[in-house]
Design an enzyme around this catalytic site. Structure first.
Site, PDB file in Angstrom:
ATOM      1  N   ARG A  77     -13.126  19.109  83.785  1.00 36.85           N
ATOM      2  CA  ARG A  77     -13.421  20.089  84.838  1.00 36.85           C
ATOM      3  C   ARG A  77     -12.144  20.885  85.114  1.00 36.85           C
ATOM      4  O   ARG A  77     -11.110  20.296  85.431  1.00 36.85           O
ATOM      5  CB  ARG A  77     -13.873  19.340  86.098  1.00 36.85           C
ATOM      6  CG  ARG A  77     -14.119  20.238  87.258  1.00 36.85           C
ATOM      7  CD  ARG A  77     -14.492  19.515  88.540  1.00 36.85           C
ATOM      8  NE  ARG A  77     -14.193  20.436  89.605  1.00 36.85           N
ATOM      9  CZ  ARG A  77     -13.494  20.160  90.678  1.00 36.85           C
ATOM     10  NH1 ARG A  77     -13.055  18.945  90.910  1.00 36.85           N
ATOM     11  NH2 ARG A  77     -13.231  21.089  91.558  1.00 36.85           N
ATOM     12  N   HIS A 121     -10.752  27.871  92.973  1.00 36.78           N
ATOM     13  CA  HIS A 121     -10.041  26.702  93.486  1.00 36.78           C
ATOM     14  C   HIS A 121      -8.836  27.220  94.278  1.00 36.78           C
ATOM     15  O   HIS A 121      -7.698  27.150  93.833  1.00 36.78           O
ATOM     16  CB  HIS A 121      -9.614  25.799  92.314  1.00 36.78           C
ATOM     17  CG  HIS A 121      -9.307  24.388  92.708  1.00 36.78           C
ATOM     18  ND1 HIS A 121      -9.977  23.289  92.193  1.00 36.78           N
ATOM     19  CD2 HIS A 121      -8.409  23.877  93.567  1.00 36.78           C
ATOM     20  CE1 HIS A 121      -9.475  22.176  92.714  1.00 36.78           C
ATOM     21  NE2 HIS A 121      -8.525  22.506  93.546  1.00 36.78           N
ATOM     22  N   GLU A 166     -14.336  22.806  97.134  1.00 40.65           N
ATOM     23  CA  GLU A 166     -13.967  22.499  98.524  1.00 40.65           C
ATOM     24  C   GLU A 166     -13.875  23.728  99.428  1.00 40.65           C
ATOM     25  O   GLU A 166     -12.799  24.055  99.963  1.00 40.65           O
ATOM     26  CB  GLU A 166     -12.632  21.748  98.551  1.00 40.65           C
ATOM     27  CG  GLU A 166     -12.651  20.462  97.756  1.00 40.65           C
ATOM     28  CD  GLU A 166     -11.396  19.614  97.950  1.00 40.65           C
ATOM     29  OE1 GLU A 166     -10.438  20.095  98.596  1.00 40.65           O
ATOM     30  OE2 GLU A 166     -11.386  18.475  97.469  1.00 40.65           O
ATOM     31  N   ASN A 293     -16.016  15.317  96.135  1.00 47.10           N
ATOM     32  CA  ASN A 293     -14.618  14.906  96.020  1.00 47.10           C
ATOM     33  C   ASN A 293     -14.353  13.902  97.126  1.00 47.10           C
ATOM     34  O   ASN A 293     -14.589  14.189  98.303  1.00 47.10           O
ATOM     35  CB  ASN A 293     -13.672  16.095  96.209  1.00 47.10           C
ATOM     36  CG  ASN A 293     -13.768  17.090  95.070  1.00 47.10           C
ATOM     37  OD1 ASN A 293     -14.464  16.864  94.080  1.00 47.10           O
ATOM     38  ND2 ASN A 293     -13.060  18.196  95.202  1.00 47.10           N
ATOM     39  N   TYR A 295     -11.444  11.248  98.706  1.00 47.56           N
ATOM     40  CA  TYR A 295     -10.092  10.681  98.725  1.00 47.56           C
ATOM     41  C   TYR A 295      -9.917   9.610  99.795  1.00 47.56           C
ATOM     42  O   TYR A 295      -9.271   8.609  99.578  1.00 47.56           O
ATOM     43  CB  TYR A 295      -9.049  11.779  98.938  1.00 47.56           C
ATOM     44  CG  TYR A 295      -8.929  12.658  97.720  1.00 47.56           C
ATOM     45  CD1 TYR A 295      -8.134  12.273  96.652  1.00 47.56           C
ATOM     46  CD2 TYR A 295      -9.656  13.844  97.608  1.00 47.56           C
ATOM     47  CE1 TYR A 295      -8.038  13.049  95.506  1.00 47.56           C
ATOM     48  CE2 TYR A 295      -9.562  14.629  96.470  1.00 47.56           C
ATOM     49  CZ  TYR A 295      -8.751  14.221  95.423  1.00 47.56           C
ATOM     50  OH  TYR A 295      -8.676  14.987  94.296  1.00 47.56           O
ATOM     51  N   GLU A 357     -14.023  14.550  92.041  1.00 43.67           N
ATOM     52  CA  GLU A 357     -12.600  14.237  92.209  1.00 43.67           C
ATOM     53  C   GLU A 357     -12.481  12.928  92.957  1.00 43.67           C
ATOM     54  O   GLU A 357     -13.234  12.660  93.899  1.00 43.67           O
ATOM     55  CB  GLU A 357     -11.868  15.300  93.045  1.00 43.67           C
ATOM     56  CG  GLU A 357     -11.460  16.524  92.303  1.00 43.67           C
ATOM     57  CD  GLU A 357     -10.702  17.520  93.191  1.00 43.67           C
ATOM     58  OE1 GLU A 357      -9.915  17.093  94.062  1.00 43.67           O
ATOM     59  OE2 GLU A 357     -10.914  18.723  92.987  1.00 43.67           O
TER      60      GLU A 357
HETATM   61  C1  GCO Z   1      -9.071  19.942  95.680  1.00 43.29           C
HETATM   62  C2  GCO Z   1      -7.880  19.351  95.757  1.00 43.29           C
HETATM   63  C3  GCO Z   1      -6.968  19.274  94.624  1.00 43.29           C
HETATM   64  C4  GCO Z   1      -5.859  18.413  95.122  1.00 43.29           C
HETATM   65  C5  GCO Z   1      -6.327  16.995  95.300  1.00 43.29           C
HETATM   66  C6  GCO Z   1      -5.275  16.103  95.870  1.00 43.29           C
HETATM   67  O1  GCO Z   1      -9.175  20.468  96.671  1.00 43.29           O
HETATM   68  O2  GCO Z   1      -9.866  19.906  94.814  1.00 43.29           O
HETATM   69  O3  GCO Z   1      -7.186  20.011  96.756  1.00 43.29           O
HETATM   70  O4  GCO Z   1      -6.615  20.556  94.261  1.00 43.29           O
HETATM   71  O5  GCO Z   1      -4.784  18.478  94.301  1.00 43.29           O
HETATM   72  O6  GCO Z   1      -7.391  16.938  96.163  1.00 43.29           O
HETATM   73  O7  GCO Z   1      -4.923  16.555  97.128  1.00 43.29           O
END
Ligand code: GCO
Length: 455
Positions: A77, A121, A166, A293, A295, A357
């Site tokens: 991706r 992005h 995002e 995504n 985290y 992600e």
């Molecule tokens: C995103 C993210 C990435 C970052 C990752 C770690 O928004 O997809 O911002 O670009 O590098 O999430 O912070």
């Protein structure tokens, strides 16, 4: 030792984005984007670092694709830099910019790696920001034109096109907290940006489908966080609920249900009547593909100091943290089950659901023998993949997992200090070294699963 296996045909991949890896910020006719401008402003990025060179992927893409292939990863991706394709954001098309993505896609396909191309992005062409950026409705139309141009060139080979990565972060970090480009701090601009980002998704989806040479899946990628109240008090629970409305529901509901919860807030109510034009919500509600995504979770408490939500994020002692966030694997299960049960199960044609992600920054380094022993990332991978597997067992149709990131890269306002890669990059020499985690991941991909215990 229990072995877990993912369903047949599960998609495994790695992810990256244009500004974070490409460099070549002003080569071959590329126009400046808002991150070029932002990084060149003193004091915005840790150590004054920039993505001017990044990890030089623009020139080393063949080597990078060979590395992906060497790890037997079936999908990649990446994102396309709008200002490479259209230096002014609209109008003139820069063929050399398009040619780069053409070559990248061909190189991937030659090595049997499925491309997942994302159109945006965080890197708005500066020329469009100069005309107001995402708070302006015309930016959504410009995005649809750009989407059509990319689709005309790549849709004979790219089967999944992601409009936005995002959008919530684009709006909130770019226009509310100002931590990201363009560095604006204005709640009204944030609400406007959010609506126009969503609208641009709908308009782009229409443009892509109308111009595609072959059937293409159009999707979006969202960052979603479970929000947990710090205590069981009503004040904290309400605070967490408000935060959830802003962080999660305000994006999921327009895209999947065609409704919006922003009216729950005075500012949202005030703005929506002028912002949302007839027909907008119908246009926005279109998805063949939904990427999540994940985290971390957010722990929230009541705090009247914060505008709109009256809630603040806290970091309770005793939890596990990385250089950026809490490490909380169960949150991935929680968010996938929620998306599945509250939304996808209820819509007539559920989009394909994947984790697009997930990853952790680790202060990695080369050991004496040239290896990178990033045990923490291996543990992170194991624990998070286990939660994806659990969600699948419990009925959520999760069809893929992309790790963030393939290589160490430019972590936005935090510069090069946070290493997210499965591949270590020496930022001076640009030498790439597959980390222990990269080997572990490749092994899991080959086996379509892994043993639960053991390290
Ligand atoms: C995103 C993210 C990435 C970052 C990752 C770690 O928004 O997809 O911002 O670009 O590098 O999430 O912070």
């Amino acid at each position: 030792m229990q072995k877990i296996r993912f369903p047949q045909g599960f998609t495994w991949g790695v992810a990256a984005s244009a500004y974070q890896i490409e460099g070549a910020w002003n080569e071959d006719g590329k126009g400046p984007c808002i991150w070029d401008t932002f990084c060149h402003m003193p004091g915005k990025i840790v150590n004054g670092e920039t993505g001017d060179v990044a990890i030089d992927h623009y020139h080393r893409y063949k080597e990078d694709v060979a590395l992906i292939a060497g790890m037997d990863l079936p999908a990649y991706r990446f994102s396309i830099a709008w200002s490479r394709v259209m230096p002014e954001g609209s109008g003139t098309v820069n063929q050399k910019g398009l040619d780069f993505y053409d070559r990248l896609v061909d190189e991937l396909l030659k090595r049997k790696i499925e491309p997942y191309a994302c159109l945006y992005h965080f890197d708005l062409p500066q020329a469009l920001q100069d005309r107001g950026g995402w708070p302006e409705r015309q930016t959504a139309q410009a995005f649809a034109d750009y989407a059509r141009i990319v689709s005309e060139r790549l849709s004979d080979r790219v089967r999944t096109i992601i409009t936005h990565n995002e959008p919530w972060v684009t709006a909130a970090a770019g226009y509310f907290s100002g931590e990201h480009a363009p560095g604006i701090k204005d709640p009204v601009a944030t609400f406007k940006a959010m609506h126009h980002l969503l609208l641009s998704h709908g308009l782009a989806a229409e443009a892509i489908r109308a111009s595609a040479k072959k059937p293409v899946k159009v999707g979006i990628v969202l960052n979603l966080n479970p929000i947990h109240p710090l205590t069981d008090s009503k004040r904290d629970r309400d605070a967490a609920r408000r935060m959830d409305t802003v962080l999660n529901r305000s994006i999921l509901e327009p895209l999947l249900l065609g409704t919006t919860p922003v009216q729950e807030f005075a500012i949202g109510k005030m703005l929506s009547s002028s912002l949302i034009k007839p027909g907008d919500m119908e246009k926005i509600r279109t998805l063949d593909f939904l990427g999540v995504n994940y985290y971390c979770r957010t722990v929230a408490k009541f705090d009247p100091k914060f505008p709109v939500v009256a809630a603040a994020q806290v970091h309770p002692e005793g939890n596990e943290y990385s250089g950026m966030w809490e490490i909380y694997p169960e949150g991935l299960y929680e968010i996938l089950m929620r998306v599945w049960n509250d939304y996808l199960r209820k819509v007539p044609q559920a989009p394909i659901l994947m984790v697009t992600e997930n990853g952790v920054p680790v202060p990695d380094g080369l050991d004496f023998d040239g290896r990178v022993r990033d045990e923490r990332r291996i543990r992170y991978l194991r624990n998070h993949l286990y939660q994806v597997w659990r969600a699948i067992q419990d009925g959520a149709l999760v069809q893929g997992y992309f790790h963030w990131s393939f290589m160490d890269n430019f972590e936005w306002a935090l510069g090069y200090g946070q290493r997210f890669g499965l591949v270590y990059v020496d930022f001076q020499t640009m030498k790439r070294t597959v980390k222990d985690s990269g080997r572990w991941f490749a092994e899991a991909v080959r086996d379509n699963g892994f043993a639960l215990e053991g390290g």
